[in-house]
Structures are given as structure tokens and as C-alpha cells.
Design an enzyme around this catalytic site. Structure first.
Site, PDB file in Angstrom:
ATOM      1  N   ASN A 107       0.824  -1.210   0.000  1.00 30.55           N
ATOM      2  CA  ASN A 107       0.000   0.000   0.000  1.00 30.55           C
ATOM      3  C   ASN A 107       0.864   1.270   0.000  1.00 30.55           C
ATOM      4  OD1 ASN A 107      -2.454   1.606   0.163  1.00 30.55           O
ATOM      5  ND2 ASN A 107      -3.410  -0.268   0.950  1.00 30.55           N
ATOM      6  N   ARG A 108       0.277   2.392   0.422  1.00 34.72           N
ATOM      7  CA  ARG A 108       0.899   3.680   0.159  1.00 34.72           C
ATOM      8  C   ARG A 108       1.623   4.285   1.363  1.00 34.72           C
ATOM      9  NH1 ARG A 108      -3.317   2.530  -2.747  1.00 34.72           N
ATOM     10  NH2 ARG A 108      -3.232   3.035  -4.958  1.00 34.72           N
ATOM     11  N   HIS A 133       3.429  -0.082  -2.715  1.00 33.40           N
ATOM     12  CA  HIS A 133       3.777  -1.503  -2.817  1.00 33.40           C
ATOM     13  C   HIS A 133       5.283  -1.777  -2.906  1.00 33.40           C
ATOM     14  CE1 HIS A 133      -0.358  -2.471  -2.809  1.00 33.40           C
ATOM     15  NE2 HIS A 133      -0.623  -2.472  -4.093  1.00 33.40           N
ATOM     16  N   HIS A 207      -1.380 -10.252  -2.985  1.00 34.55           N
ATOM     17  CA  HIS A 207      -2.130  -9.383  -3.893  1.00 34.55           C
ATOM     18  C   HIS A 207      -2.829 -10.200  -4.996  1.00 34.55           C
ATOM     19  CE1 HIS A 207      -3.033  -5.743  -6.196  1.00 34.55           C
ATOM     20  NE2 HIS A 207      -2.577  -5.019  -5.201  1.00 34.55           N
ATOM     21  N   TYR A 209      -5.743 -11.447  -7.468  1.00 36.12           N
ATOM     22  CA  TYR A 209      -6.921 -10.884  -8.143  1.00 36.12           C
ATOM     23  C   TYR A 209      -7.913 -12.027  -8.317  1.00 36.12           C
ATOM     24  CZ  TYR A 209      -4.703  -6.481  -9.698  1.00 36.12           C
ATOM     25  OH  TYR A 209      -4.112  -5.242  -9.767  1.00 36.12           O
ATOM     26  N   ASP A 273     -11.679   1.037  -3.800  1.00 37.78           N
ATOM     27  CA  ASP A 273     -10.246   0.944  -3.492  1.00 37.78           C
ATOM     28  C   ASP A 273     -10.071   1.564  -2.107  1.00 37.78           C
ATOM     29  OD1 ASP A 273      -7.547   0.517  -3.690  1.00 37.78           O
ATOM     30  OD2 ASP A 273      -7.248   1.692  -5.520  1.00 37.78           O
ATOM     31  N   GLN A 310      -7.547  -4.229   2.393  1.00 41.09           N
ATOM     32  CA  GLN A 310      -7.727  -3.352   1.236  1.00 41.09           C
ATOM     33  C   GLN A 310      -8.617  -4.079   0.244  1.00 41.09           C
ATOM     34  OE1 GLN A 310      -6.203  -0.236   1.026  1.00 41.09           O
ATOM     35  NE2 GLN A 310      -6.919   0.320  -1.002  1.00 41.09           N
ATOM     36  N   GLU A 338      -6.830  -7.651   0.199  1.00 40.59           N
ATOM     37  CA  GLU A 338      -5.463  -7.764   0.716  1.00 40.59           C
ATOM     38  C   GLU A 338      -5.445  -7.458   2.206  1.00 40.59           C
ATOM     39  OE1 GLU A 338      -3.354  -4.675  -1.526  1.00 40.59           O
ATOM     40  OE2 GLU A 338      -5.030  -4.775  -2.902  1.00 40.59           O
TER      41      GLU A 338
HETATM   42  C1  GLA Z   1      -3.685  -1.889  -4.680  1.00 36.79           C
HETATM   43  C2  GLA Z   1      -4.096  -0.472  -4.608  1.00 36.79           C
HETATM   44  C3  GLA Z   1      -4.708  -0.036  -5.878  1.00 36.79           C
HETATM   45  C4  GLA Z   1      -3.815  -0.360  -7.052  1.00 36.79           C
HETATM   46  C5  GLA Z   1      -3.501  -1.844  -7.060  1.00 36.79           C
HETATM   47  C6  GLA Z   1      -2.539  -2.201  -8.133  1.00 36.79           C
HETATM   48  O1  GLA Z   1      -4.651  -2.748  -4.370  1.00 36.79           O
HETATM   49  O2  GLA Z   1      -4.937  -0.191  -3.522  1.00 36.79           O
HETATM   50  O3  GLA Z   1      -4.938   1.348  -5.853  1.00 36.79           O
HETATM   51  O4  GLA Z   1      -2.638   0.371  -6.964  1.00 36.79           O
HETATM   52  O5  GLA Z   1      -2.961  -2.204  -5.838  1.00 36.79           O
HETATM   53  O6  GLA Z   1      -2.958  -1.775  -9.388  1.00 36.79           O
END
Ligand code: GLA
Length: 374
Positions: A107-108, A133, A207, A209, A273, A310, A338
Site C-alpha cells: 500500500n501507500r 507496494h 495481492h 486478483y 479501493d 484493502q 489484501e
Molecule cells: C492496490 C491499490 C490499488 C492499485 C492496485 C494495483 O490494491 O490499492 O490502488 O494500486 O494495488 O494496481
């Protein structure tokens, strides 16, 4: 039969044949290993694990990526329920973190810098002004060491890597380990640990999908999601939290009783998100989310020891990526759930910490439990 359906069937047959095969280089008939390509002069591998309740996973030591996960539906028909690629080259060419372990910090991190013990560390700004990330070359873009074994719980693969002092700007040498187990109970269990020799940040996350109808089957808007969270962390336009915890009640983020993902998605610009604050004490294993795909009946429950979840609804997928069997991954074709610490926790000392100090061990357990709704 369409080309895609045929490709899917062939892939399913190959995965099943791998499980039946005895010609394995690894220690048991439930684990196979084959070369997956070369990364910087080293061989990457692709492991196949055959677990209980018909689960089959393919995992590569490049990026600790789960490339395939085959799960039966209510009729026993298997589908591959994660987005990904067939070849290592496709992963090396770049992708939005399909199936990998993100680190050192998932994350950020606001402003791509952080203080520890009064010293400021600068990181790559790889998401607008922020760090995302783990940076330009995070844990998802390295070859890990690997060891597979067939244990009492089921077949497992342990991936380890040493992240050197200063990697991507983070202080301290970090030794990280991730064990994927396909348990006999029909779970994908992920155990993450890390130690350091200097104070640093560690916040690992898987992570994946997900598309429980199958990775090539269109969008996930018909999936029903239930999240065990009363609160979430409101964030600005760059997805940096303001530092407050807000109730989900009365917002489009109220998934407490279960809601079709497409139901309110238009209210969230671009899609979902956001970070949920999972109810219950961090460190204790508790349920975080349940995801159901009504047509196939496939059902997945996520349990975690982490405080945050997340939920990202594949908003940036735009049809430009061709995945397994040539599948086109369009907007909302997969979703991520996540488990991790809250985003940008390093700037919020009152939140569960992401700081890891020498002598401590970071531990994160995440379990995906699969079943079908009849
Ligand atoms: C995470 C973030 C999203 C995006 C994805 C990757 O889950 O929260 O904003 O950056 O990764 O695309």
C-alpha cells in the site's frame, strides 16, 4: 467450442495431469516443480501443489506469485479463479501486482518518505507523489529461494528472500519468509514472517486478483462480498488516509450484511479501493471477508491476524492486458482483498505499527477457505 473455452479445458487437463504425475523432481506426488524461465541468470520455477477438496495451485518463486488456483464449483467442475499469465516473460514485462507478495511495505506511504527514530528515509514516488507496494522493484519483482514439502496439513511451498539494507530506500537487512500451504481442509494458507537487523518498515500482503467464476469470465460485479468491518479509513484522491476511522454505516462501503459488488459501485469514483478496519483484535485469527459467486456457487472466506483489508475492485484493469489463454482482463475482471496494516500507517503513530525492530518477528497469517453454496 470457443478458443477460450478450449484453452481453459486444456489448461485444466494439464493441471490435473500434473497432480496425477509421479515424475516429480520434488519430494511428493502432490508437489511438482518445473523450470519457468530465467531471471538475471538464475532459473525461476513453477510449482504445482495439489491440496484437499480438489484445490490445485501453481506458484512461482519469481515474486512469490500464485499464477493459477483451480477450485471446484457446486457440480465439482474446476475453474482457475485468479488472474495471471502463462509465462514468466509476461510477468517480467510488468503487471499490476497479479498474485504476488508485495513488500517491504504494501500500500501507500504519503510523500514517499518516512521517519524512524528521528531520521527521514526517502523512497521512490511510484504512485503520483506517494510510494506504493514497496517501490520500483519491490518484493514482487525478485526471485525468491524456494523449498517445497508435503506436511501433515498438506503440500506447502516456503519462499524466502533477504532484502538488503537500503533496498528501495528502506533501512536494515530484512529476511522475509512466505509459506503457501494448500491444506487438506480446502484452504490456501499464507504465513508471512520477517526479521530485521535495524529498525525498518515491514508490511507484507498477498495481492491475488479473484474472479470466482473463472479468471476469463468477465467482471466481478455479480459477486457478493461480506466484510467484517464497522469502520474504514477515509482517504484523499491519492488514496492517502486522513487519519480518521469512519463508520461504514450509511456509506456505499457497508458490506457487513453482504452486498453485490455492482450494487453501489458507481457511488465510489472508478470503483472500490479502500481499507477496512477488520473487527476484533489484531494478532488474533478472525474472519475478514466472504466472497460468493452465485452462478458457480464458489465461496471464499478470508481469515487474518492483520488489522486492515484493502478491497480493490480491479479499477485500473482496462483490457490492455492479455492474461492466461489469451483472456482479456477488462475493468473489474478481478478483485483484490489484501490483508495488511492500514495504508500509510507510518505517518499515524496511533495506528497499529508497521515498524519492525531487531529482535522482533513480524507475523502475518492469511487463510483463504473455499467451499460451495448449494
Ligand atoms: C492496490 C491499490 C490499488 C492499485 C492496485 C494495483 O490494491 O490499492 O490502488 O494500486 O494495488 O494496481
Amino acid at each position: 467450442m470457443s478458443r477460450e473455452a478450449r484453452a481453459l479445458l486444456l489448461a485444466a487437463a494439464a493441471a490435473m495431469a500434473a497432480c496425477a504425475s509421479r515424475e516429480s523432481q520434488a519430494p511428493s506426488g502432490r508437489i511438482q516443480r518445473r523450470p519457468f524461465g530465467q531471471v538475471e541468470g538464475r532459473t525461476a520455477h513453477l510449482y504445482t501443489l495439489c491440496g484437499g477438496r480438489g484445490l490445485v495451485a501453481k506458484i512461482t518463486d519469481y515474486g512469490a506469485i500464485v499464477t493459477e488456483l483451480w477450485v471446484p464449483d457446486r457440480e465439482g467442475k474446476k475453474a482457475d479463479v485468479v488472474l495471471g499469465f502463462d509465462t514468466l516473460e509476461a510477468y517480467l514485462a510488468g503487471h499490476p501486482y497479479f498474485g504476488c507478495i508485495v513488500g517491504r511495505c504494501a500500500n501507500r506511504i504519503a510523500g514517499a518518505q518516512f521517519p524512524i527514530d528521528g531520521k527521514t528515509y526517502r523512497l521512490a514516488a511510484n504512485d503520483g507523489p506517494n510510494h506504493l507496494h514497496g517501490g520500483v522493484r519491490g518484493f514482487d519483482k525478485h526471485l525468491w529461494d524456494s523449498a517445497a514439502k508435503d506436511g501433515p496439513e498438506g503440500p506447502s511451498l516456503t519462499l524466502t528472500r533477504t532484502s538488503p539494507d537500503g533496498e528501495e530506500g528502506y533501512p536494515g537487512t530484512v529476511r522475509a519468509s512466505v509459506t503457501y500451504t494448500l491444506t487438506d481442509a480446502g484452504e490456501l494458507k499464507i504465513e508471512m514472517t520477517a526479521v530485521t537487523d535495524r529498525p525498518t518498515i515491514v508490511n507484507l500482503a498477498h495481492h491475488g486478483y479473484w474472479n470466482l467464476a473463472g479468471h476469463a469470465s468477465g467482471d466481478i460485479l455479480g459477486h457478493v462480498l461480506q466484510v467484517n468491518a464497522e469502520l474504514f479509513t477515509p482517504a484523499d484522491a491519492t488514496l492517502i488516509p486522513f487519519g480518521t476511522l469512519a463508520p461504514v454505516e450509511g456509506t456505499p462501503f457497508d458490506f457487513r450484511r453482504g452486498m453485490r459488488i455492482g450494487e453501489d459501485i458507481d457511488v465510489a469514483p472508478g470503483g472500490y479501493d479502500l481499507n477496512f478496519c477488520i473487527n476484533g483484535p489484531m494478532g488474533e485469527l478472525r474472519w475478514a471477508a466472504r466472497l460468493t459467486e452465485p452462478k458457480s456457487g464458489r465461496w471464499m472466506e478470508i481469515l487474518t491476524t492483520e488489522p486492515g483489508l484493502q478491497f480493490y475492485s480491479g479499477n485500473f484493469l482496462d483490457g490492455t492486458i492479455r492474461g492466461k489463454g489469451g483472456a482479456v482482463y477488462a475493468k473489474h475482471q478481478g478483485l483484490c482483498l489484501e490483508t495488511q496494516r492500514y495504508p500509510d500507517s507510518i505517518h499515524h503513530p496511533d495506528w497499529p505499527t508497521v515498524i519492525l525492530r531487531p529482535g522482533e518477528t513480524y507475523r502475518h497469517l492469511m487463510i483463504h477457505r473455499f467451499d460451495v453454496k448449494r
